[in-house]
Design an enzyme around this catalytic site. Structure first.
Site, PDB file in Angstrom:
ATOM      1  N   HIS A 187       0.793  -1.203   0.084  1.00  0.00           N
ATOM      2  CA  HIS A 187      -0.172   0.049   0.103  1.00  0.00           C
ATOM      3  C   HIS A 187       0.880   1.378  -0.058  1.00  0.00           C
ATOM      4  O   HIS A 187       1.203   1.690   0.973  1.00  0.00           O
ATOM      5  CB  HIS A 187      -0.917   0.018   1.325  1.00  0.00           C
ATOM      6  CG  HIS A 187      -2.273   0.964   1.154  1.00  0.00           C
ATOM      7  ND1 HIS A 187      -3.454   0.519   0.776  1.00  0.00           N
ATOM      8  CD2 HIS A 187      -2.141   2.287   0.877  1.00  0.00           C
ATOM      9  CE1 HIS A 187      -4.266   1.480   0.682  1.00  0.00           C
ATOM     10  NE2 HIS A 187      -3.522   2.627   0.626  1.00  0.00           N
ATOM     11  N   HIS A 210       1.258   4.744  -2.406  1.00  0.00           N
ATOM     12  CA  HIS A 210       0.777   5.718  -3.701  1.00  0.00           C
ATOM     13  C   HIS A 210       1.918   6.320  -4.139  1.00  0.00           C
ATOM     14  O   HIS A 210       2.780   6.709  -3.781  1.00  0.00           O
ATOM     15  CB  HIS A 210      -0.294   6.674  -3.138  1.00  0.00           C
ATOM     16  CG  HIS A 210      -1.848   6.101  -2.636  1.00  0.00           C
ATOM     17  ND1 HIS A 210      -2.711   5.563  -3.322  1.00  0.00           N
ATOM     18  CD2 HIS A 210      -2.119   5.664  -1.244  1.00  0.00           C
ATOM     19  CE1 HIS A 210      -3.593   5.170  -2.752  1.00  0.00           C
ATOM     20  NE2 HIS A 210      -3.501   5.064  -1.570  1.00  0.00           N
ATOM     21  N   HIS A 240      -9.783   0.237  -2.183  1.00  0.00           N
ATOM     22  CA  HIS A 240      -9.901   1.017  -0.644  1.00  0.00           C
ATOM     23  C   HIS A 240     -11.383   1.016  -0.170  1.00  0.00           C
ATOM     24  O   HIS A 240     -12.386   0.976  -0.440  1.00  0.00           O
ATOM     25  CB  HIS A 240      -9.556   2.492  -0.768  1.00  0.00           C
ATOM     26  CG  HIS A 240      -8.158   2.579  -0.939  1.00  0.00           C
ATOM     27  ND1 HIS A 240      -7.430   2.353  -2.016  1.00  0.00           N
ATOM     28  CD2 HIS A 240      -7.345   3.772  -0.444  1.00  0.00           C
ATOM     29  CE1 HIS A 240      -6.280   2.706  -2.008  1.00  0.00           C
ATOM     30  NE2 HIS A 240      -5.991   3.819  -1.157  1.00  0.00           N
ATOM     31  N   GLU A 296     -11.799   2.705   5.823  1.00  0.00           N
ATOM     32  CA  GLU A 296     -10.923   3.851   6.566  1.00  0.00           C
ATOM     33  C   GLU A 296     -11.577   4.952   7.190  1.00  0.00           C
ATOM     34  O   GLU A 296     -11.867   5.148   8.272  1.00  0.00           O
ATOM     35  CB  GLU A 296      -9.842   4.268   5.611  1.00  0.00           C
ATOM     36  CG  GLU A 296      -8.894   5.136   6.004  1.00  0.00           C
ATOM     37  CD  GLU A 296      -8.042   5.975   5.161  1.00  0.00           C
ATOM     38  OE1 GLU A 296      -6.769   6.494   5.513  1.00  0.00           O
ATOM     39  OE2 GLU A 296      -8.437   5.743   3.896  1.00  0.00           O
ATOM     40  N   ASP A 306       1.402   4.110   2.799  1.00  0.00           N
ATOM     41  CA  ASP A 306       0.109   4.893   2.213  1.00  0.00           C
ATOM     42  C   ASP A 306       0.886   6.268   1.443  1.00  0.00           C
ATOM     43  O   ASP A 306       1.019   5.938   0.343  1.00  0.00           O
ATOM     44  CB  ASP A 306      -0.748   5.354   3.257  1.00  0.00           C
ATOM     45  CG  ASP A 306      -1.919   5.786   2.798  1.00  0.00           C
ATOM     46  OD1 ASP A 306      -2.259   5.513   1.618  1.00  0.00           O
ATOM     47  OD2 ASP A 306      -2.917   6.160   3.530  1.00  0.00           O
ATOM     48  N   ASP A 307       1.155   7.325   2.151  1.00  0.00           N
ATOM     49  CA  ASP A 307       1.561   8.403   1.570  1.00  0.00           C
ATOM     50  C   ASP A 307       2.802   9.085   2.400  1.00  0.00           C
ATOM     51  O   ASP A 307       2.637   9.821   3.182  1.00  0.00           O
ATOM     52  CB  ASP A 307       0.413   9.359   1.303  1.00  0.00           C
ATOM     53  CG  ASP A 307      -0.592   9.069   0.445  1.00  0.00           C
ATOM     54  OD1 ASP A 307      -0.019   8.779  -1.043  1.00  0.00           O
ATOM     55  OD2 ASP A 307      -1.647   8.734   0.721  1.00  0.00           O
TER      56      ASP A 307
END
Length: 347
Positions: free
Chosen positions: A24, A26, A208, A211, A289-290
């Site tokens: 995961h 991005h 996704h 969340e 994630d980011d």
């Protein structure tokens, strides 16, 4: 409550040396902050203070205004990527960071439509990305593949176009199809045909869910999109029956603890329900994630589980195994990584 490890318990194993898979991450969000600053200066992009302060921006995406601010920062960062050379640099550096953190396999997620206007169109954009992934993999030794993600804020027909494109490039490194952006917008079932196209083409379904929205979002991913993996999925912890279903089906949740806290899904690291998911037998793959916006990469997610949730090294090793088993890595690479996990634990 913060857990304290008993004296004498083995806690000195370096998390960065633990082989793991990263499922995961991005595309734009993987960028190094220093790279963003250099590219912004090169192209004359004005960056807000939230992206230049040297600290992760303060975000809270549990309301629409907060999500809009997060998305705006992400879009500004993405505007710094304008040429094939920029794409190559981002992918190479993302691979280097993953190798440094002990990753042996990375599936990076991207919506190529976001880059198409500056890279000659949708097909050239995806080809540039895939070429960059192939080059970075050869250079760093990291196994790398791509998950093409549709944007749930756009029309479902756009998602079908992306799904067909993703299937077309399955032999070039696309292994999965995702669905990203604000899960409170756009029903999962509206994208069922796109996911059917992807699954029929041999791609792994990894939307996704769970969340910003609760357990119903996870159920929609399972029922409407037939997900093999769930991006995030942490809110499933609120529904014991759903936890049992995920465990029985072996659906891997790509849990991103640092981003859950940064976006206000949970107040503190110890509130992220890692332990509840783990004890219920739900497979997990910790992800960053980011990192550009949340300030931490892959190894830090394992450190969070160790420090704030009392995961032992044996349990961290099992998390690493689950990440490998949930990946699209070929069987020989999975076997090598799993053997490396055993070696790390035996050290």
């Amino acid at each position: 409550m913060e857990y304290v490890r008993a004296r004498g318990e083995a806690a000195s194993r370096d998390i960065r040396l633990l082989p793991k898979a990263h499922l995961h991450l991005h595309f734009t969000g993987s960028m190094r902050p220093t790279t963003m600053l250099e590219l912004a200066d090169k192209y004359g992009v004005h960056l807000p203070e939230a992206l230049t302060s040297g600290e992760p921006p303060k975000l809270r995406a549990t309301d629409e205004r907060g999500w809009f601010r997060f998305q705006r920062l992400y879009d500004i960062a993405r505007s710094c990527l304008r040429t094939p050379e920029d794409i190559q640099r981002l992918v190479r550096e993302a691979a280097q960071e993953d190798v440094r953190d002990g990753s042996g396999w990375l599936e990076i997620q991207v919506d190529p439509t976001s880059y198409a206007p500056l890279l000659g169109g949708l097909i050239p954009a995806l080809e540039i990305i895939l070429d960059a992934v192939d080059a970075a993999s050869r250079e760093t030794g990291l196994g790398m593949r791509v998950v093409v993600a549709a944007n749930r804020m756009k029309h479902p027909l756009d998602a079908r176009t992306l799904a067909r494109l993703a299937v077309r490039y399955a032999d070039r490194g696309v292994v999965g199809f995702g669905l990203s952006n604000d899960e409170r917008r756009g029903m999962a079932r509206d994208f069922d045909r796109a996911f059917a196209i992807a699954r029929e083409g041999g791609l792994l379904a990894a939307p996704h869910g769970g969340e910003l929205s609760g357990p119903s979002s996870v159920r929609a991913c399972l029922d409407d999109l037939h997900a093999a993996r769930i991006g995030h999925g942490v809110r499933a912890a609120e529904d014991p029956l759903l936890l049992r279903r995920l465990a029985e089906r072996g659906v891997t949740c790509e849990v991103c603890p640092a981003s859950n806290v940064a976006l206000g899904v949970y107040e503190k690291p110890e509130d992220v329900p890692l332990r509840r998911l783990f004890d219920a037998g739900v497979p997990m793959a910790l992800g960053a994630d980011d990192p550009l916006l949340f300030g931490s990469r892959l190894a830090a997610q394992y450190e969070l589980a160790r420090k704030h949730q009392g995961f032992t090294d044996a349990e961290l090793a099992e998390l690493a195994r689950q990440s490998v088993r949930g990946s699209a890595a070929p069987s020989d690479i999975q076997a090598k990584l799993l053997a490396g996990v055993d070696d790390w634990l035996a050290a």
